[in-house]
Scaffold this motif. Sequence first.
Motif, PDB file in Angstrom:
ATOM      1  N   GLN A   1      31.185  57.289  42.231  1.00  0.00           N
ATOM      2  CA  GLN A   1      29.925  57.987  42.518  1.00  0.00           C
ATOM      3  C   GLN A   1      30.080  59.509  42.514  1.00  0.00           C
ATOM      4  OE1 GLN A   1      31.560  56.001  44.711  1.00  0.00           O
ATOM      5  NE2 GLN A   1      31.133  56.519  46.837  1.00  0.00           N
ATOM      6  N   ASP A   2      31.314  59.993  42.381  1.00  0.00           N
ATOM      7  CA  ASP A   2      31.550  61.438  42.416  1.00  0.00           C
ATOM      8  C   ASP A   2      31.448  62.020  41.004  1.00  0.00           C
ATOM      9  OD1 ASP A   2      31.901  61.294  45.136  1.00  0.00           O
ATOM     10  OD2 ASP A   2      34.074  61.115  45.025  1.00  0.00           O
ATOM     11  N   ARG A   3      30.208  62.165  40.550  1.00  0.00           N
ATOM     12  CA  ARG A   3      29.960  62.666  39.193  1.00  0.00           C
ATOM     13  C   ARG A   3      30.312  64.145  39.092  1.00  0.00           C
ATOM     14  NH1 ARG A   3      25.428  64.776  35.983  1.00  0.00           N
ATOM     15  NH2 ARG A   3      24.307  65.114  37.937  1.00  0.00           N
ATOM     16  N   VAL A   4      30.882  64.495  37.966  1.00  0.00           N
ATOM     17  CA  VAL A   4      31.245  65.884  37.682  1.00  0.00           C
ATOM     18  C   VAL A   4      30.733  66.218  36.291  1.00  0.00           C
ATOM     19  CG1 VAL A   4      33.107  67.569  37.568  1.00  0.00           C
ATOM     20  CG2 VAL A   4      33.393  65.503  38.959  1.00  0.00           C
ATOM     21  N   LEU A   5      30.003  67.307  36.153  1.00  0.00           N
ATOM     22  CA  LEU A   5      29.597  67.753  34.819  1.00  0.00           C
ATOM     23  C   LEU A   5      30.844  68.032  33.988  1.00  0.00           C
ATOM     24  CD1 LEU A   5      26.642  70.204  35.594  1.00  0.00           C
ATOM     25  CD2 LEU A   5      26.497  67.875  34.695  1.00  0.00           C
TER      26      LEU A   5
ATOM     27  N   LEU B   1      15.110  61.263  31.487  1.00  0.00           N
ATOM     28  CA  LEU B   1      16.333  61.059  30.723  1.00  0.00           C
ATOM     29  C   LEU B   1      16.776  62.323  30.002  1.00  0.00           C
ATOM     30  CD1 LEU B   1      15.550  57.526  29.219  1.00  0.00           C
ATOM     31  CD2 LEU B   1      16.989  58.058  31.179  1.00  0.00           C
ATOM     32  N   ALA B   2      15.830  63.192  29.718  1.00  0.00           N
ATOM     33  CA  ALA B   2      16.154  64.445  29.022  1.00  0.00           C
ATOM     34  C   ALA B   2      17.030  65.362  29.867  1.00  0.00           C
ATOM     35  CB  ALA B   2      14.870  65.173  28.633  1.00  0.00           C
ATOM     36  N   ASP B   3      17.097  65.093  31.184  1.00  0.00           N
ATOM     37  CA  ASP B   3      17.884  65.949  32.081  1.00  0.00           C
ATOM     38  C   ASP B   3      19.338  65.500  32.196  1.00  0.00           C
ATOM     39  OD1 ASP B   3      15.660  67.500  32.633  1.00  0.00           O
ATOM     40  OD2 ASP B   3      15.088  66.312  34.393  1.00  0.00           O
ATOM     41  N   VAL B   4      19.693  64.397  31.559  1.00  0.00           N
ATOM     42  CA  VAL B   4      21.058  63.870  31.661  1.00  0.00           C
ATOM     43  C   VAL B   4      22.012  64.759  30.864  1.00  0.00           C
ATOM     44  CG1 VAL B   4      22.565  61.923  31.101  1.00  0.00           C
ATOM     45  CG2 VAL B   4      20.283  61.519  32.057  1.00  0.00           C
ATOM     46  N   LYS B   5      23.137  65.101  31.472  1.00  0.00           N
ATOM     47  CA  LYS B   5      24.125  65.972  30.839  1.00  0.00           C
ATOM     48  C   LYS B   5      25.473  65.259  30.750  1.00  0.00           C
ATOM     49  CE  LYS B   5      22.092  70.373  32.403  1.00  0.00           C
ATOM     50  NZ  LYS B   5      20.854  69.772  32.941  1.00  0.00           N
ATOM     51  N   PRO B   6      26.295  65.631  29.780  1.00  0.00           N
ATOM     52  CA  PRO B   6      27.630  65.027  29.672  1.00  0.00           C
ATOM     53  C   PRO B   6      28.386  65.138  30.994  1.00  0.00           C
ATOM     54  CG  PRO B   6      27.144  66.290  27.705  1.00  0.00           C
ATOM     55  CD  PRO B   6      26.027  66.579  28.677  1.00  0.00           C
ATOM     56  N   SER B   7      28.931  64.017  31.443  1.00  0.00           N
ATOM     57  CA  SER B   7      29.525  63.943  32.771  1.00  0.00           C
ATOM     58  C   SER B   7      30.746  63.041  32.789  1.00  0.00           C
ATOM     59  CB  SER B   7      28.502  63.398  33.790  1.00  0.00           C
ATOM     60  OG  SER B   7      27.300  64.140  33.783  1.00  0.00           O
ATOM     61  N   MET B   8      31.502  63.175  33.865  1.00  0.00           N
ATOM     62  CA  MET B   8      32.585  62.256  34.192  1.00  0.00           C
ATOM     63  C   MET B   8      32.483  61.966  35.675  1.00  0.00           C
ATOM     64  SD  MET B   8      35.501  64.083  31.830  1.00  0.00           S
ATOM     65  CE  MET B   8      36.891  63.083  32.362  1.00  0.00           C
ATOM     66  N   ALA B   9      33.335  61.106  36.193  1.00  0.00           N
ATOM     67  CA  ALA B   9      33.338  60.837  37.631  1.00  0.00           C
ATOM     68  C   ALA B   9      34.773  60.724  38.106  1.00  0.00           C
ATOM     69  CB  ALA B   9      32.567  59.549  37.945  1.00  0.00           C
TER      70      ALA B   9
ATOM     71  N   VAL C   1      24.521  56.538  33.300  1.00  0.00           N
ATOM     72  CA  VAL C   1      24.841  55.653  34.423  1.00  0.00           C
ATOM     73  C   VAL C   1      25.569  56.413  35.530  1.00  0.00           C
ATOM     74  CG1 VAL C   1      27.092  54.763  33.623  1.00  0.00           C
ATOM     75  CG2 VAL C   1      25.605  53.339  35.034  1.00  0.00           C
ATOM     76  N   LEU C   2      26.367  57.395  35.194  1.00  0.00           N
ATOM     77  CA  LEU C   2      27.026  58.187  36.238  1.00  0.00           C
ATOM     78  C   LEU C   2      26.001  59.023  37.006  1.00  0.00           C
ATOM     79  CD1 LEU C   2      30.294  59.353  34.414  1.00  0.00           C
ATOM     80  CD2 LEU C   2      30.008  57.473  36.051  1.00  0.00           C
ATOM     81  N   THR C   3      24.969  59.487  36.308  1.00  0.00           N
ATOM     82  CA  THR C   3      23.882  60.227  36.965  1.00  0.00           C
ATOM     83  C   THR C   3      23.106  59.309  37.903  1.00  0.00           C
ATOM     84  OG1 THR C   3      23.677  61.679  35.032  1.00  0.00           O
ATOM     85  CG2 THR C   3      21.823  61.619  36.561  1.00  0.00           C
ATOM     86  N   VAL C   4      22.760  58.127  37.406  1.00  0.00           N
ATOM     87  CA  VAL C   4      22.037  57.146  38.216  1.00  0.00           C
ATOM     88  C   VAL C   4      22.863  56.751  39.443  1.00  0.00           C
ATOM     89  CG1 VAL C   4      21.201  54.753  38.239  1.00  0.00           C
ATOM     90  CG2 VAL C   4      20.642  56.255  36.317  1.00  0.00           C
TER      91      VAL C   4
END
Length: 913
Positions: free
Chosen positions: A379-383, A365-373, A265-268
Amino acid sequence: MKDTFSVRDTLEVNGKSYAYASLTKLGQRFDLKRLPYSMKILLENLLRHEDGVDVTAKEIEAVATWNSKKEPDTEISFMPARVLLQDFTGVPCVVDLAAMRDAMKALGGDPTLINPLSPAELVIDHSVQVDVFGTADALERNVDIEFKRNQARYSFLRWGQKALADFKVVPPRTGIVHQVNLEHLARVVMGSEVDGQLWAYPDTVFGTDSHTTMINGLGVLGWGVGGIEAEAAMLGQPSSMLIPQVVGFKLSGRLPEGATATDLVLTVTQMLRKQGVVGKFVEFFGPGLQHLPLADRATIGNMAPEYGATCGIFPIDAESLKYLRLSGRSDEQVALVEAYAKAQGLWHDENSAHAEFTITLELDLADVKPSMAGPKRPQDRVLLTDVKQNYRDNLGSTTAKRNGAEARFANEGGGTAVGHDKSEAALGQHVSMNGQNFHVNDGSVVIAAITSCTNTSNPAVMLAAGLVAKKAAAKGLKTKPWVKTSLAPGSKVVTDYLEKTGLLTELDKLGFYLVGYGCTTCIGNSGPLPQEISKAISDGDLTVGAVISGNRNFEGRVHAEVKMNYLASPPLVVAYALAGSLDVNLSTDPLGQGADGKDVFLKDIWPTNQEISDLMAGAVTSDMFRKNYADVFKGDERWSSIDSPDGDLYAWDEASTYIKNPPYFDGMTMALTAVEDIHAARCLGLFGDSITTDHISPAGAIKKDSPAGRFLIERGVQPIDFNSYGSRRGNDDVMVRGTFANIRIKNLMLDGVEGGYTMHVPSGEQLAIYDAAMKYKAAKTPLVVLAGKEYGTGSSRDWAAKGTLLLGVKAVIAESFERIHRSNLVGMGVLPCTFKDGQNAQTLGLTGKETFDITGLNDGNSKEATVIAIATDGSRKQFSVNVMLLTPKEREFFRHGGILQYVLRQLAGKKAA
């Protein structure tokens, strides 16, 4: 139903005959296969409500022939099937209904006509605060405090439950409104009697919380509205809207090992914010849906406000039915949903026709990586690999940086990372607490909260958090002593499956004790930090952090003393509680040392997707849902023992500082007066970009030296009993004093000053915004607010508009508005305007010290107005602005002084049925 297109038909299900407005029949005239799922829902709504007045054949044809590429310019009327409230926004809604009953009587009408005309359900979930944490009795103690604090509000809601027809209340200690909606309240397809005939139609909903969109994951079209618009819907008034554009979001593949729904959801959110989807519908489709559980879909739908869309919807398919059965819905209801969806062309499977979209985005979906925001915007996603650097980049000039320190935050006497400075400056503020000695510094995580509707509805991430806790405890890891830990599930079902798997005990071992069922930390109900931690932050002027599993991390929202807030999945919340710092790379640095003295890394305790899946298969059962929702409106003994008044009219208590009859209808008559131009107005505030409703609306704790604090003290309320602004939304005297009072808001009329202050221009004094507004009011001076881009983003807080009105603001001129807040301003009779493209207060050289004339409104009909700003030296600037009354209905509401006044005048001459 006028039925110009002869679409009325019948559907036989469960031995019953349902009338319905057939899209299949309409499809004989128009090519409806090209329409997105959400557009078909709008179309059915129009067909069923066609009356030739609010809904015409022309509107129906406009949606049926929808041009995906066309800019929205056609108004339609939408009528939701039901209204969903939470207590922070719901209490003022019910206050307004009670006030409308009094006003109706004064106008000579029948007060009992003021009732919800469609189902309205309120879930009390925003009142519990994390006062007690880290102990086995935290839940009971927090609930005891909650009931003591909120007796007046709860008594009032119990009156509403008795006095208002078709109004139900889900009592405290049950769950979060959106999760209760997902797990129990949502029908997906309604089966209701209308004028003596049984009808089937889509479940659609307006909610007074912006995250109402969570229900989009179940195929239910709904979104957040202001309390004012929700009240109008409850009173049978359709909502005017422009036919939206629909953004298609194609999903393929499946999530990789280690990635969660939160990461997705953070990626989206980041992708859609970059695209720009404000005011648009977003619709998810594609082969990836088959690998996306309903809970993951709900997580994506939940954060539609964060990516800016009106909704983020998924179609009805086999997964939807699977979830309905799991969550304890009846076989009859599931059969109705399936039969209706297939009859209407609303069913999605591999054979479904491809719809047309305004634009299409794609994600494997395979491109989604562990993230935070973070640290300030969702909306400021950070790997995950980059969080440490992101923290440092945002840190700025702090004590630690001035001393050249890059400290890890270990207990005194041991464990700092190799190569790090162990000087006193690096170690920061010494704290002695609960028999432990340690240091708190910049970057220390002082709050780690599993909280909010986004993730606590999702068994996969909740079980993952429990598994991380279990593995960490087994290795001898402990959470750092400066971290305030909390677990606030979205429903009792979560507690049941955590208990069944033994993971609730494992979370307890790390301090993640159950603290309540509600939004808690995500809405600022994080409660006080331990005094020792607060003192360390203050003494060291420290920039500390919070890691929460919520959806909002705006400045000043989570906690007044915490400046850096990151959104993360529940298992990552546990991990950061173990690490205790943002200044760590969890992909390479150890979380700590285990009982054997060896470093323990995140990869050592992270569960596999298979582990989570296997655990979930046996842990979550339909019996859990049936048991917990069997008597959901009854409540416990605390709830049933609350005294509440009886009668059609509410007995207002003049001494109450919680519930008060608001002044919106004072002096109201049946006669209308023309909309007047605005002359010689003063600027109450000049603001920059991204001013959120958290900045505008009263929220969080009430300071004793604030206007609201002084007001309460004058009435004998001690600071310890202030409660929060949210809990006092039923009292306009308190709320207007807290409007624009956020500790982080910056009024550009002042030089670098933070907080709710302004310049009273005639005297040159710096005053609290409320105090300045009252001086202007005494002088009969109208007010305006000037702002930049994205004014009013965030939660659908009706008090952001109500407070603006009661301060005396007649118009807000911004570069752009968030959809809900602009609508709320209109609903309260405040004029929203936008600068012309390329212009703003800075380019026009406005300082806020001018007087302002806004002319050419033409009784609200003009699309442009002229503004003349006269500076203190007499110089004049003239410019045009766009009048943001977008539809004929909005212009009518504005002429009446607001939606509620419009509804009152419509009903005042009627007799009770």
